[in-house]
Design a protein around this motif. Structure first.
Motif, PDB file in Angstrom:
ATOM      1  N   ILE A 368       0.834  -1.204   0.000  1.00 20.59           N
ATOM      2  CA  ILE A 368       0.000   0.000   0.000  1.00 20.59           C
ATOM      3  C   ILE A 368       0.867   1.251   0.000  1.00 20.59           C
ATOM      4  CG2 ILE A 368      -1.907   1.147   1.181  1.00 20.59           C
ATOM      5  CD1 ILE A 368      -2.024  -1.566   2.879  1.00 20.59           C
ATOM      6  N   GLN A 369       2.005   1.149   0.696  1.00 23.37           N
ATOM      7  CA  GLN A 369       2.875   2.317   0.876  1.00 23.37           C
ATOM      8  C   GLN A 369       3.336   2.842  -0.489  1.00 23.37           C
ATOM      9  OE1 GLN A 369       6.563   2.472   0.471  1.00 23.37           O
ATOM     10  NE2 GLN A 369       6.230   4.662   0.840  1.00 23.37           N
ATOM     11  N   GLY A 370       3.088   4.104  -0.755  1.00 22.36           N
ATOM     12  CA  GLY A 370       3.524   4.717  -2.012  1.00 22.36           C
ATOM     13  C   GLY A 370       2.615   4.444  -3.190  1.00 22.36           C
ATOM     14  N   SER A 371       1.597   3.604  -3.007  1.00 19.24           N
ATOM     15  CA  SER A 371       0.747   3.260  -4.154  1.00 19.24           C
ATOM     16  C   SER A 371      -0.089   4.447  -4.595  1.00 19.24           C
ATOM     17  CB  SER A 371      -0.182   2.096  -3.815  1.00 19.24           C
ATOM     18  OG  SER A 371       0.534   0.893  -3.936  1.00 19.24           O
ATOM     19  N   GLN A 372      -0.266   4.535  -5.906  1.00 24.66           N
ATOM     20  CA  GLN A 372      -1.069   5.630  -6.471  1.00 24.66           C
ATOM     21  C   GLN A 372      -2.301   5.119  -7.193  1.00 24.66           C
ATOM     22  OE1 GLN A 372       2.505   6.485  -8.383  1.00 24.66           O
ATOM     23  NE2 GLN A 372       2.681   8.551  -7.563  1.00 24.66           N
ATOM     24  N   ALA A 373      -2.352   3.804  -7.408  1.00 24.63           N
ATOM     25  CA  ALA A 373      -3.482   3.262  -8.173  1.00 24.63           C
ATOM     26  C   ALA A 373      -3.681   1.802  -7.815  1.00 24.63           C
ATOM     27  CB  ALA A 373      -3.206   3.402  -9.672  1.00 24.63           C
ATOM     28  N   LEU A 374      -4.885   1.309  -8.136  1.00 26.22           N
ATOM     29  CA  LEU A 374      -5.209  -0.114  -7.973  1.00 26.22           C
ATOM     30  C   LEU A 374      -5.544  -0.667  -9.357  1.00 26.22           C
ATOM     31  CD1 LEU A 374      -7.594  -0.173  -4.855  1.00 26.22           C
ATOM     32  CD2 LEU A 374      -5.415  -1.418  -5.058  1.00 26.22           C
ATOM     33  N   LEU A 375      -4.928  -1.788  -9.691  1.00 26.38           N
ATOM     34  CA  LEU A 375      -5.199  -2.437 -10.979  1.00 26.38           C
ATOM     35  C   LEU A 375      -6.219  -3.553 -10.781  1.00 26.38           C
ATOM     36  CD1 LEU A 375      -4.548  -3.127 -13.993  1.00 26.38           C
ATOM     37  CD2 LEU A 375      -2.777  -4.668 -13.105  1.00 26.38           C
ATOM     38  N   PRO A 376      -7.414  -3.437 -11.382  1.00 25.86           N
ATOM     39  CA  PRO A 376      -8.355  -4.553 -11.311  1.00 25.86           C
ATOM     40  C   PRO A 376      -7.936  -5.643 -12.300  1.00 25.86           C
ATOM     41  CG  PRO A 376      -9.438  -2.491 -12.020  1.00 25.86           C
ATOM     42  CD  PRO A 376      -7.954  -2.302 -12.144  1.00 25.86           C
ATOM     43  N   VAL A 377      -7.825  -6.868 -11.815  1.00 25.88           N
ATOM     44  CA  VAL A 377      -7.494  -8.009 -12.681  1.00 25.88           C
ATOM     45  C   VAL A 377      -8.706  -8.944 -12.637  1.00 25.88           C
ATOM     46  CG1 VAL A 377      -5.890  -9.909 -13.117  1.00 25.88           C
ATOM     47  CG2 VAL A 377      -5.068  -7.799 -12.029  1.00 25.88           C
ATOM     48  N   PRO A 378      -9.412  -9.103 -13.763  1.00 27.85           N
ATOM     49  CA  PRO A 378     -10.640  -9.899 -13.740  1.00 27.85           C
ATOM     50  C   PRO A 378     -10.382 -11.326 -13.270  1.00 27.85           C
ATOM     51  CG  PRO A 378     -10.352  -8.799 -15.871  1.00 27.85           C
ATOM     52  CD  PRO A 378      -9.080  -8.597 -15.107  1.00 27.85           C
ATOM     53  N   GLY A 379     -11.345 -11.894 -12.530  1.00 31.69           N
ATOM     54  CA  GLY A 379     -11.233 -13.291 -12.134  1.00 31.69           C
ATOM     55  C   GLY A 379     -11.193 -14.169 -13.371  1.00 31.69           C
ATOM     56  N   GLY A 380     -10.436 -15.263 -13.290  1.00 38.04           N
ATOM     57  CA  GLY A 380     -10.389 -16.218 -14.399  1.00 38.04           C
ATOM     58  C   GLY A 380      -9.523 -15.775 -15.564  1.00 38.04           C
ATOM     59  N   SER A 381      -8.823 -14.624 -15.414  1.00 37.98           N
ATOM     60  CA  SER A 381      -8.001 -14.184 -16.555  1.00 37.98           C
ATOM     61  C   SER A 381      -6.677 -14.932 -16.560  1.00 37.98           C
ATOM     62  CB  SER A 381      -7.775 -12.667 -16.501  1.00 37.98           C
ATOM     63  OG  SER A 381      -7.019 -12.337 -15.367  1.00 37.98           O
ATOM     64  N   GLY A 382      -6.076 -15.038 -17.758  1.00 40.20           N
ATOM     65  CA  GLY A 382      -4.742 -15.618 -17.884  1.00 40.20           C
ATOM     66  C   GLY A 382      -3.710 -14.557 -17.566  1.00 40.20           C
ATOM     67  N   GLU A 383      -2.437 -14.877 -17.853  1.00 39.65           N
ATOM     68  CA  GLU A 383      -1.380 -13.895 -17.583  1.00 39.65           C
ATOM     69  C   GLU A 383      -1.587 -12.655 -18.459  1.00 39.65           C
ATOM     70  OE1 GLU A 383       3.033 -14.830 -17.139  1.00 39.65           O
ATOM     71  OE2 GLU A 383       3.042 -13.593 -18.962  1.00 39.65           O
ATOM     72  N   ILE A 384      -1.362 -11.468 -17.868  1.00 40.98           N
ATOM     73  CA  ILE A 384      -1.396 -10.230 -18.647  1.00 40.98           C
ATOM     74  C   ILE A 384       0.055  -9.820 -18.853  1.00 40.98           C
ATOM     75  CG2 ILE A 384      -2.308  -7.878 -18.790  1.00 40.98           C
ATOM     76  CD1 ILE A 384      -4.345  -8.619 -16.640  1.00 40.98           C
ATOM     77  N   SER A 385       0.455  -9.710 -20.115  1.00 45.03           N
ATOM     78  CA  SER A 385       1.887  -9.530 -20.378  1.00 45.03           C
ATOM     79  C   SER A 385       2.330  -8.088 -20.156  1.00 45.03           C
ATOM     80  CB  SER A 385       2.207  -9.970 -21.810  1.00 45.03           C
ATOM     81  OG  SER A 385       1.355  -9.285 -22.686  1.00 45.03           O
ATOM     82  N   ALA A 386       3.628  -7.939 -19.902  1.00 45.36           N
ATOM     83  CA  ALA A 386       4.213  -6.601 -19.788  1.00 45.36           C
ATOM     84  C   ALA A 386       3.955  -5.857 -21.090  1.00 45.36           C
ATOM     85  CB  ALA A 386       5.714  -6.713 -19.528  1.00 45.36           C
ATOM     86  N   GLY A 387       3.678  -4.553 -21.011  1.00 50.66           N
ATOM     87  CA  GLY A 387       3.402  -3.755 -22.207  1.00 50.66           C
ATOM     88  C   GLY A 387       1.922  -3.678 -22.537  1.00 50.66           C
ATOM     89  N   SER A 388       1.088  -4.472 -21.833  1.00 52.62           N
ATOM     90  CA  SER A 388      -0.358  -4.431 -22.119  1.00 52.62           C
ATOM     91  C   SER A 388      -0.947  -3.088 -21.694  1.00 52.62           C
ATOM     92  CB  SER A 388      -1.092  -5.531 -21.351  1.00 52.62           C
ATOM     93  OG  SER A 388      -0.629  -6.789 -21.739  1.00 52.62           O
ATOM     94  N   GLU A 389      -1.966  -2.675 -22.442  1.00 51.97           N
ATOM     95  CA  GLU A 389      -2.721  -1.471 -22.079  1.00 51.97           C
ATOM     96  C   GLU A 389      -3.839  -1.892 -21.146  1.00 51.97           C
ATOM     97  OE1 GLU A 389      -1.780   1.639 -23.691  1.00 51.97           O
ATOM     98  OE2 GLU A 389      -0.110   0.253 -24.040  1.00 51.97           O
ATOM     99  N   VAL A 390      -3.878  -1.317 -19.958  1.00 51.53           N
ATOM    100  CA  VAL A 390      -4.914  -1.668 -18.976  1.00 51.53           C
ATOM    101  C   VAL A 390      -5.450  -0.387 -18.341  1.00 51.53           C
ATOM    102  CG1 VAL A 390      -3.999  -3.974 -18.446  1.00 51.53           C
ATOM    103  CG2 VAL A 390      -3.136  -1.974 -17.194  1.00 51.53           C
ATOM    104  N   GLU A 391      -6.506  -0.541 -17.564  1.00 52.07           N
ATOM    105  CA  GLU A 391      -7.070   0.615 -16.843  1.00 52.07           C
ATOM    106  C   GLU A 391      -6.882   0.417 -15.354  1.00 52.07           C
ATOM    107  OE1 GLU A 391     -11.177   1.444 -17.426  1.00 52.07           O
ATOM    108  OE2 GLU A 391     -10.795   2.822 -19.067  1.00 52.07           O
ATOM    109  N   VAL A 392      -6.467   1.495 -14.670  1.00 45.01           N
ATOM    110  CA  VAL A 392      -6.349   1.419 -13.209  1.00 45.01           C
ATOM    111  C   VAL A 392      -7.314   2.412 -12.569  1.00 45.01           C
ATOM    112  CG1 VAL A 392      -3.939   0.633 -13.170  1.00 45.01           C
ATOM    113  CG2 VAL A 392      -4.438   3.109 -13.209  1.00 45.01           C
ATOM    114  N   LEU A 393      -7.605   2.154 -11.296  1.00 40.76           N
ATOM    115  CA  LEU A 393      -8.381   3.109 -10.498  1.00 40.76           C
ATOM    116  C   LEU A 393      -7.387   4.047  -9.838  1.00 40.76           C
ATOM    117  CD1 LEU A 393     -10.814   0.661  -8.637  1.00 40.76           C
ATOM    118  CD2 LEU A 393     -11.114   1.783 -10.845  1.00 40.76           C
TER     119      LEU A 393
END
Ligand SMILES: Nc1nc2c(c(=O)[nH]1)N[C@H]1C(S)=C(S)[C@@H](COP(=O)(O)OP(=O)(O)OC[C@H]3O[C@@H](n4cnc5c(N)ncnc54)[C@H](O)[C@@H]3O)O[C@H]1N2
Ligand code: MOO
Ligand SMILES: [Mg+2]
Length: 405
Positions: A368-393
């Motif tokens: 939590i320390q220093g965090s600026q955002a939370l990344l939602p990762v959908p249940g049941g998803s496979g690996e999300i590779s580095a470089g992927s475009e995602v949305e954070v809260l």
């Protein structure tokens, strides 16, 4: 079990803004307008000069023309008589234009000698004049209900004459930690004991959200003491507890609440961390039973309590903004529950990069320390590779966001 979205929707359907109160504008910083504010007068109140210079009636004058100077007009003064063609008045920035005049030449653009000026450049009709009402007109809405009051709002509200404003009351939040293993900061933990760190994180977040914190200390994991502190907490707008909401033999929070009239909103959300979250109400008091694990209590605070607190405080849009980012490292998949990963943001070439914190363990404070955002990762998803475009809260402003290059 509810999903994150279902649980948030249920909370936002349940929660309505607190009552409004009248405050002097100077005491309303951080509050949210309960009613729109209308302008008491035109702004500017009169046509006035945007420059230190000379005001005159425009009649097609060109460079070389001479005008007779009929007086001096600083800001705060007014000129009673009307200016005739061929006359000018020396005027300072902000002074109201005398009747008859409609155009201002800056001091730099004239040659003054004796009682006359000669124009060095050809002026445009109406130049350097700020028109009456061009910023706001009397009766116009300055700011709508739901607007949070920061410094920028203070300036325009004061200019529009809003000496007092009607704002939503500050949420009073009672904060109770539960657990036999907890000691207060300052005590040295004995065998099996740990410091009540959740209190410090949550009290700080509540203050950041503009809430009044009512500390209820630590309740031991037994029904009597727990019940007494919960009863005190039910006098607040919100009772927020941590710990004791899972299925353990010492997890008594829910049954103790039920004995005091708790109406269940939901128990358990299909997320990680934070699954055992408990939400409901006792009379008019909202109750959040946050899980004890530090990262679970902090995440459920952001995901569920923050929208509720913002709705209580009157915010128009209580949810976190979402930000499109590029993942810097791969995120493993294969989890049934939707996960929320803490992480940091950095800016590169106009894009934001998101790096998940190293240790996401629910039992730790580290992620939590220093965090600026939370990344939602959908249940049941496979690996999300580095470089992927995602949305954070977005939890706090990303670096560089406030200062354009
Ligand atoms: N059999 C199961 N066990 C657990 C489940 C489950 O589904 N089945 N859920 C796990 C999850 S997920 C979480 S999260 C925790 C939630 O536990 P509780 O809300 O009941 O909290 P406690 O049991 O009181 O404590 C859990 C953990 O957190 C530490 N803690 C508690 N309060 C504080 C505090 N104020 N400051 C710092 N740390 C605190 C406590 O010492 C425990 O380590 O349950 C799992 N178990
Ligand atoms: O919600 Mo628990 O947080 O997965 O540890
Ligand atoms: Mg437990």
């Amino acid at each position: 079990m509810l999903t994150y979205k279902e649980a948030v929707d249920l909370i936002l359907r349940t929660v309505v803004p607190l009552a409004a109160e009248d405050l002097p504008l100077g005491d309303a910083l951080g509050r949210v307008l309960a009613e729109p504010v209308t302008a008491r007068w035109d702004l500017p109140p009169a046509d006035n000069s945007a420059m230190d210079g000379y005001a005159f009636p425009f009649a097609g004058q060109e460079a070389g023309c001479e005008l007779r100077v009929a007086g001096f007009l600083p800001a705060g003064a007014s000129h009673e008589t009307s200016l005739a063609e061929g006359e000018a008045i020396k005027i300072m920035t902000g002074a109201p234009l005398p009747a008859g005049s409609d155009t201002v030449v800056p001091i730099e653009d004239v040659k003054a000698s004796g009682g006359t000026i000669r124009l060095e450049r050809t002026p445009k009709a109406g130049q350097h004049v700020r028109r009456r009402g061009e910023e706001l007109q009397a009766g116009e809405t300055v700011l709508p209900a739901g607007t949070p009051l920061h410094s920028g709002e203070m300036g325009i509200l004061a200019a529009a004459g809003a000496q007092r404003v009607r704002v939503v009351r500050t949420p009073r939040v009672a904060l109770l930690s539960t657990g036999d293993e907890l000691v207060e900061l300052g005590q040295t933990p004995g065998p099996g004991q740990i410091v009540n760190s959740n209190y410090h994180l949550l009290a700080a977040r509540l203050q950041e959200e503009g809430c009044t914190v009512i500390p209820l200390g630590i309740a031991r994991d037994e029904r009597g003491g727990l019940g007494a502190r919960i009863a005190r907490g039910l006098e607040a707008d919100v009772l927020m507890t941590t710990g004791g909401v899972s299925v353990g033999d010492r997890d008594h929070v829910q049954e103790t609440l039920v004995a005091q009239g708790f109406e269940l909103g939901f128990w358990k959300v299909a997320i990680k961390p934070g699954k055992p979250l408990l939400f409901g109400r006792c009379g008019s008091t909202l109750v959040f039973g946050l899980p004890g694990n530090p990262a679970a209590s902090a995440a459920t605070f952001e995901l569920f309590a923050r929208p509720a607190l913002r709705r209580l405080a009157g915010h128009g849009d209580p949810l976190q903004p979402r930000l499109a980012v590029t993942l810097t490292t791969a995120v493993s998949g294969g989890e049934k529950r939707q996960r929320f990963l803490w992480g940091t943001l950095a800016e590169r070439d106009g894009r934001y990069l998101f790096t998940p914190s190293g240790r996401q363990g629910s039992g730790q404070n580290r992620s939590i320390q220093g965090s600026q955002a939370l990344l939602p990762v959908p249940g049941g998803s496979g690996e999300i590779s580095a470089g992927s475009e995602v949305e954070v809260l977005l939890l706090r402003l990303p670096p560089g966001a406030a200062i354009p290059a």
